[in-house]
Write a protein that holds these residues in place. Structure first.
Motif, mmCIF file in Angstrom:
data_model
loop_
_atom_site.group_PDB
_atom_site.id
_atom_site.type_symbol
_atom_site.label_atom_id
_atom_site.label_comp_id
_atom_site.label_asym_id
_atom_site.label_seq_id
_atom_site.Cartn_x
_atom_site.Cartn_y
_atom_site.Cartn_z
ATOM 1 N N LEU A 244 45.641 38.756 53.946
ATOM 2 C CA LEU A 244 44.701 39.618 54.662
ATOM 3 C C LEU A 244 44.968 41.085 54.364
ATOM 4 N N HIS A 245 43.943 41.902 54.484
ATOM 5 C CA HIS A 245 44.051 43.369 54.476
ATOM 6 C C HIS A 245 44.367 43.986 53.132
ATOM 7 N N PHE A 246 44.945 43.253 52.233
ATOM 8 C CA PHE A 246 45.319 43.890 50.966
ATOM 9 C C PHE A 246 44.118 44.047 50.055
ATOM 10 N N ASN A 247 44.176 45.001 49.174
ATOM 11 C CA ASN A 247 43.252 45.165 48.070
ATOM 12 C C ASN A 247 41.785 45.171 48.484
ATOM 13 N N PRO A 248 41.385 46.054 49.334
ATOM 14 C CA PRO A 248 39.992 46.054 49.797
ATOM 15 C C PRO A 248 38.985 46.318 48.688
ATOM 16 N N ARG A 249 39.324 47.165 47.732
ATOM 17 C CA ARG A 249 38.350 47.511 46.700
ATOM 18 C C ARG A 249 38.083 46.320 45.794
ATOM 19 N N ALA A 250 39.117 45.552 45.493
ATOM 20 C CA ALA A 250 38.916 44.374 44.665
ATOM 21 C C ALA A 250 38.010 43.378 45.380
ATOM 22 N N ARG A 251 38.253 43.229 46.677
ATOM 23 C CA ARG A 251 37.400 42.313 47.451
ATOM 24 C C ARG A 251 35.945 42.760 47.385
ATOM 25 N N GLN A 252 35.783 44.076 47.497
ATOM 26 C CA GLN A 252 34.438 44.640 47.472
ATOM 27 C C GLN A 252 33.745 44.328 46.152
ATOM 28 N N LEU A 253 34.524 44.524 45.047
ATOM 29 C CA LEU A 253 33.978 44.279 43.711
ATOM 30 C C LEU A 253 33.566 42.820 43.561
ATOM 31 N N ALA A 254 34.443 41.918 44.036
ATOM 32 C CA ALA A 254 34.143 40.494 43.931
ATOM 33 C C ALA A 254 32.898 40.156 44.726
ATOM 34 N N LYS A 255 32.758 40.777 45.865
ATOM 35 C CA LYS A 255 31.579 40.502 46.699
ATOM 36 C C LYS A 255 30.304 40.914 45.974
ATOM 37 N N GLU A 256 30.354 42.040 45.287
ATOM 38 C CA GLU A 256 29.182 42.496 44.524
ATOM 39 C C GLU A 256 28.796 41.471 43.469
ATOM 40 N N TRP A 257 29.829 41.012 42.715
ATOM 41 C CA TRP A 257 29.567 40.025 41.655
ATOM 42 C C TRP A 257 28.968 38.768 42.267
ATOM 43 N N ARG A 258 29.520 38.365 43.386
ATOM 44 C CA ARG A 258 29.070 37.150 44.061
ATOM 45 C C ARG A 258 27.598 37.295 44.425
ATOM 46 N N ALA A 259 27.240 38.501 44.930
ATOM 47 C CA ALA A 259 25.866 38.735 45.356
ATOM 48 C C ALA A 259 24.915 38.715 44.162
ATOM 49 N N ASN A 260 25.368 39.228 43.036
ATOM 50 C CA ASN A 260 24.486 39.323 41.876
ATOM 51 C C ASN A 260 24.354 38.023 41.103
ATOM 52 N N ASN A 261 25.359 37.150 41.237
ATOM 53 C CA ASN A 261 25.331 35.913 40.450
ATOM 54 C C ASN A 261 25.341 34.721 41.394
ATOM 55 N N ILE A 262 24.488 33.750 41.088
ATOM 56 C CA ILE A 262 24.482 32.536 41.886
ATOM 57 C C ILE A 262 25.545 31.594 41.363
ATOM 58 N N ASN A 263 25.659 31.567 40.054
ATOM 59 C CA ASN A 263 26.542 30.600 39.407
ATOM 60 C C ASN A 263 27.989 31.092 39.418
ATOM 61 N N ASP A 264 28.931 30.159 39.722
ATOM 62 C CA ASP A 264 30.359 30.514 39.696
ATOM 63 C C ASP A 264 30.790 30.994 38.324
ATOM 64 N N ILE A 265 30.274 30.285 37.304
ATOM 65 C CA ILE A 265 30.706 30.607 35.942
ATOM 66 C C ILE A 265 30.293 32.021 35.573
ATOM 67 N N ASP A 266 29.127 32.451 36.049
ATOM 68 C CA ASP A 266 28.682 33.804 35.754
ATOM 69 C C ASP A 266 29.573 34.845 36.408
ATOM 70 N N VAL A 267 30.080 34.520 37.578
ATOM 71 C CA VAL A 267 30.995 35.429 38.263
ATOM 72 C C VAL A 267 32.249 35.616 37.414
ATOM 73 N N ALA A 268 32.759 34.463 36.916
ATOM 74 C CA ALA A 268 33.956 34.547 36.069
ATOM 75 C C ALA A 268 33.667 35.383 34.838
ATOM 76 N N ARG A 269 32.468 35.166 34.279
ATOM 77 C CA ARG A 269 32.092 35.943 33.083
ATOM 78 C C ARG A 269 32.062 37.431 33.402
ATOM 79 N N ALA A 270 31.527 37.749 34.555
ATOM 80 C CA ALA A 270 31.449 39.159 34.942
ATOM 81 C C ALA A 270 32.840 39.761 35.017
ATOM 82 N N ALA A 271 33.782 38.973 35.560
ATOM 83 C CA ALA A 271 35.151 39.479 35.675
ATOM 84 C C ALA A 271 35.748 39.723 34.300
ATOM 85 N N LEU A 272 35.541 38.758 33.396
ATOM 86 C CA LEU A 272 36.093 38.916 32.050
ATOM 87 C C LEU A 272 35.456 40.111 31.351
#
Lengths: 649, 310
Positions: free
Chosen positions: A343-371
């Motif tokens: 809990l509580h750690f790394n808020p900005r990373a969480r925020q970034l992941a949430k954005e990717w999640r919102a923009n992509n429906i597919n899990d694989i696309d989220v991973a692609r976005a991260a890469l």
């Protein structure tokens, strides 16, 4: 004052000193400094006494020294037993024995002790240089031993005899080596802490792997039966890490769950791993293994784990499939674990992941976005990443952007979990160096690696290596290809000039053969080897019988060779008859000296025994003619033999 | 035994009374084509021995007294310019052979000369020829050198180095005569007169033939075993500075053969080896450690006793 014994000549004393010095010198590496210093001081003292010819120390002083040494060892090691304490005690008492060296018997004891200390050196190192050094030491010991027993033999002949003795021992050694029944398991039953553990840990914090990658040490060697896989496929799975506390990844608690489910298996590969002892329970195999030749279990997260830590070199065959679907159905509990975040750690990373999640429906696309993020936002692959603050992932992702594989794996898994995709960190080794001399791969500590595994519904656990997105050459080539030229890499991990590479590969091939065939010649290999020689159903009894026969044959052969020497010297009846006569005269009180010729002997006998003078002169003349003369006639020989037979004292 | 050889020995024994062993060893050396070094004090009969041998064997004899100012040219010879008008051979250099051009040379007190002069002699001994001003001149055959040497503790000497000593087949000592021989010496006629009256007992050709016969004396493999055992012992035992060289082994073998021939046998016995051994090895072996105090004869005796006859 008692004077030191004259029987011990100075050269012999120096030989003994050299033997002892050579045999205990390697121990200085691991014994406490005070033991080495004391031994050196004692030897120096003894050398000084030998040089000046002063008297040896008094007995009470020796007893005092002995008791003090034993006491110090007991205090320093808290025991008199065990490997280190035992060796220290043995060495100290041996050097103390030197201080009361008076008779040849003491010297013999010292030499036997030196031979025994040779064995103790192999407790610590069994490498080729150690073996060669010990061979040289043994040579010195044998030469000294010859000196002790034949003082008139000069220096060079002494060395020659020692060399001959060593050479004669070679066939005997081979028979003993091949046939001596091996005890399964390590011969000396060493304690588990006997081996320094180097290698992967089951924890991962930023900086751990980059530290490890500075080590040249060999982790294991692999030879493939058949075509080796591509370099990008050589992922050797070690500990799988689930739990993250914001800084450190740990394996967490794995419940004994269902066995892993592998489907869609393709591209099988067969290989043999020779694992250096690392004092941990896990073994390494390519993803994903389905068969291994030693008793070990497969955990739910696909690790191969033994019951006992690996504290001796271990060789096993394994079978893997490089293309697979792993655990299409995963338990709820495992999915939960793969989503846990502190809990509580790394808020900005969480925020970034949430954005990717919102923009992509597919899990694989989220991973692609991260890469893609790693690939395009100016990330650097380096061995010397800057230190990170409390929010390690945020700091890395948005500030430093410089990291080694553990940073990328850690950040990627964090991002996935934050995007609600199950993920975990996998550590292990990647790649390896191909040795074309011995046709195998060397995997070093510098090949240690960390990557991520992500669970996608319908695809199971999929390996994703974020490092490959930043520095593809790390995976395709090797570490040095992925780093800037001036990075502080260990010598072995650099790209050396061709000659150095060849030398290194040849040496490693030699070391590998040594490991496989000399050190690794265990019960199993022994049985396999003997079976291949055509001996069916090998048993201990058969080996003992074979060994006895082999040794008997060899000793017999040597004896025959030596006897042939003797026979070659006196093949004829003339000489035998002459010697018979000499023995007869010796019994009568006038033995012939070994250097005395027949004529001289006859003259001497004639002076003391006038009654024998005539017969003796006659026989000596005939003998000289027959043995040293040119014309040899059979009648003359018969006449001589007859006269010898008729000779009466 | 060869009768003329026997006469040589008998005649020599008349002049040098009480030294039959030394006479035979000198003869052995001559027959085995070796050279002899006699080491002893002045006045014990070294020169007489050389004289007697030369006379009785019918050899040309030259004596070179070595002194500290002796030059190589004094030994080898020198080219002298003939002045024009004095002779038919006018205006040319003519070679005047030195004393080395003789069949038997007595190099008296060889350790008194400088190493330069010594080596002129020793090279001639080794090669049986001398090269002077680019011309090689062969020395007569047989060619035999007896060198005498005062023990090195005398003042003003250049002792021969070990490598040079090796060129002599034997080194022997004369020793003092015993009482009876000395009485004969003191009461008899002058030795020089006797020597002058001695008749040659053989021709050079006969001596050369005898030298050939020495080579034909049979050596069995049992004897070679013994010889090799001796050589091996000197190389392996710790108390010698270095063992005997193969050249020493060859010298020991040919000296043994010559001794056997003088003794009238056609095969070598171990006793022959033992007899010549002290003369052959005493200048070639050096003891180290506590044995270095032993004199060379004792050392040779020790060597004989240490090696069993196989």
């Amino acid at each position: 004052m008692r004077k030191s014994n004259e029987a011990m000549s100075k050269p012999l004393l120096y030989g003994l000193l050299l033997s002892i010095l050579m045999v205990i010198a390697p121990h200085a590496d691991h014994l406490p400094p005070w033991v080495s210093t004391l031994c050196a001081a004692l030897l120096l003292w003894r050398a000084y006494l030998a040089r000046t010819g002063n008297a040896l120390p008094r007995r009470w002083l020796l007893i005092l020294l002995t008791v003090a040494s034993a006491g110090s060892i007991a205090i320093s090691f808290r025991s008199l037993f065990g490997r280190d304490a035992g060796v220290a005690l043995l060495i100290l008492l041996t050097t103390l024995k030197f201080m009361e060296l008076r008779s040849p018997r003491d010297a013999a004891v010292l030499l036997y002790l030196a031979c025994f200390i040779i064995i103790t050196n192999f407790f610590y190192s069994q490498s080729i240089p150690t073996a060669l050094y010990m061979l040289a030491t043994l040579f010195v010991i044998i030469a000294t031993w010859i000196h002790l027993h034949a003082q008139t033999v000069a220096f060079r002949p002494r060395l020659r005899i020692a060399a001959i003795l060593l050479l004669q021992a070679v066939p005997l050694t081979l028979v003993l080596f091949v046939l001596f029944p091996r005890v399964p398991g390590p011969l000396w039953g060493l304690p588990q802490d006997a081996f320094a553990s180097s290698g992967l840990n089951d924890k991962m914090s930023p900086g751990d792997l980059s530290r490890l990658s500075l080590s040249d040490a060999v982790a294991f060697r692999v030879s493939y039966n058949g075509k080796p896989p591509l370099r990008e496929q050589m992922y050797w799975r070690g500990p799988v890490l689930w739990d993250f506390d914001g800084r450190t990844w740990t394996p967490g608690i794995t419940l004994p769950g269902a066995a892993p489910q592998f489907t869609g298996l393709e591209q099988p590969v067969d290989y043999t791993v020779t694992l250096e002892p690392h004092n941990k329970t896990w073994l390494f195999a390519l993803d994903v293994p389905d068969n291994i030749s030693v008793p070990a279990g497969l955990t739910p997260d696909f690790q191969i784990v033994q019951k006992e830590p690996v504290n001796a070199r271990l060789r096993y065959q394994a079978h893997s499939h490089l293309i697979y679907r792993a655990n299409l159905q995963e338990t709820r509990w495992q999915i939960q674990r793969a989503l846990q975040l502190p809990l509580h750690f790394n808020p900005r990373a969480r925020q970034l992941a949430k954005e990717w999640r919102a923009n992509n429906i597919n899990d694989i696309d989220v991973a692609r976005a991260a890469l893609a993020y790693f690939n395009q936002k100016g990330f650097l692959y380096t061995l010397e990443p800057p230190l990170l603050g409390a929010n390690t992932v945020d700091d890395f992702l948005f500030n430093s952007k410089r990291g080694f594989c553990e940073h990328y794996a850690s950040a990627f898994v964090f991002l996935m979990r934050a995007a609600h995709i199950p993920a975990r960190v996998v550590t292990g080794y990647q790649g390896g160096e191909y040795n074309d001399v011995g046709n195998y791969y060397i995997v070093r500590q510098s090949d240690a690696h960390a990557w991520a595994e992500v669970w996608f519904a319908g695809q199971g656990w999929v390996r994703i290596d974020p490092t490959a997105a930043v520095a593809p050459s790390r995976v395709k080539n090797n570490l040095s290809a992925a780093l800037p030229d001036n990075a502080a890499l260990p010598f072995m991990a650099r790209n050396p000039p061709q000659w150095a590479l060849n030398l290194r590969l040849n040496w490693d091939t030699l070391a590998n053969r040594w490991n496989q065939w000399v050190l690794g010649y265990d019960t199993e290999r022994q049985f396999a080897f003997l079976t291949r020689l055509g001996i069916e159903s090998v048993t201990w009894q058969k080996m003992v019988i074979g060994m006895t026969i082999g040794l008997g044959l060899l000793v017999g052969l040597f004896a025959l060779l030596m006897l042939r020497h003797l026979f070659a010297r006196q093949p004829d009846k003339v000489q035998a008859a002459w010697l018979r006569l000499c023995r007869k005269l010796a019994r009568a009180g006038s033995p012939r000296a070994a250097h005395e010729g027949a004529q001289d002997y006859a003259t001497r006998i004639a002076a003391t025994r006038p009654d024998l003078a005539e017969a003796m002169r006659d026989i000596a003349g005939r003998y000289s003619m027959l043995r040293y003369g040119k014309a040899q006639s059979e009648p003359a020989r018969r006449e001589f033999l007859k006269r010898i037979t008729n000779f009466k004292t | 035994m060869n009768p003329s050889l026997n006469n040589v020995i008998l005649q020599a024994e008349q002049v040098i009374a009480g030294k039959p062993q030394q006479i035979r060893l000198a003869l052995t050396c001559l027959l085995a084509r070796g050279h002899l070094l006699i080491e002893d004090l002045p006045g014990v009969g070294k020169t007489t021995l050389a004289h007697v041998l030369a006379r009785t064997l019918g050899l040309q004899f030259q004596r070179i007294q070595f002194t500290s100012d002796l030059l190589p040219a004094d030994i080898l010879g020198v080219s002298v310019y003939q002045r024009a008008g004095s002779d038919a051979t006018t205006g040319k250099f003519e070679f005047h052979p030195g004393p080395i051009f003789a069949q038997m040379i007595l190099a008296d007190e060889v350790n008194r000369a400088t190493p330069k002069a010594q080596s002129a002699l020793l090279e001639a001994m080794e090669e049986q020829q001398v090269t002077i001003e680019g011309t090689t001149r062969v020395l007569p055959a047989p060619f035999f050198v007896i060198a005498t040497q005062n023990p090195a503790y005398q003042v003003g000497t250049f002792p021969l180095p070990e490598s040079q000593l090796d060129r002599f087949m034997m080194r022997i000592r004369m020793g003092y005569p015993d009482a009876q021989a000395e009485r004969g010496l003191l009461s008899g006629t002058d030795r020089r007169e006797i020597v002058a009256r001695l008749e040659p007992q053989m021709e050079s050709a006969e001596l050369l033939a005898l030298q050939q016969r020495v080579k034909a004396v049979f050596v069995s493999s049992a004897l070679l075993d013994y010889l090799q055992a001796i050589l091996r012992h000197t190389r392996e035992a710790a108390h010698y500075a270095h063992g005997l060289s193969p050249r020493a082994g060859l010298a020991l073998l040919s000296a043994s053969r010559a001794w056997a021939l003088i003794d009238g046998r056609d095969a070598v016995l171990p006793e022959d080896v033992q007899t010549v051994l002290p003369g052959v090895v005493s200048h070639r072996l050096q003891a180290v450690g506590e044995r270095s105090r032993l004199d060379s004869d004792a050392l040779a005796r020790e060597l004989i006793e240490a090696v069993a006859i196989p």
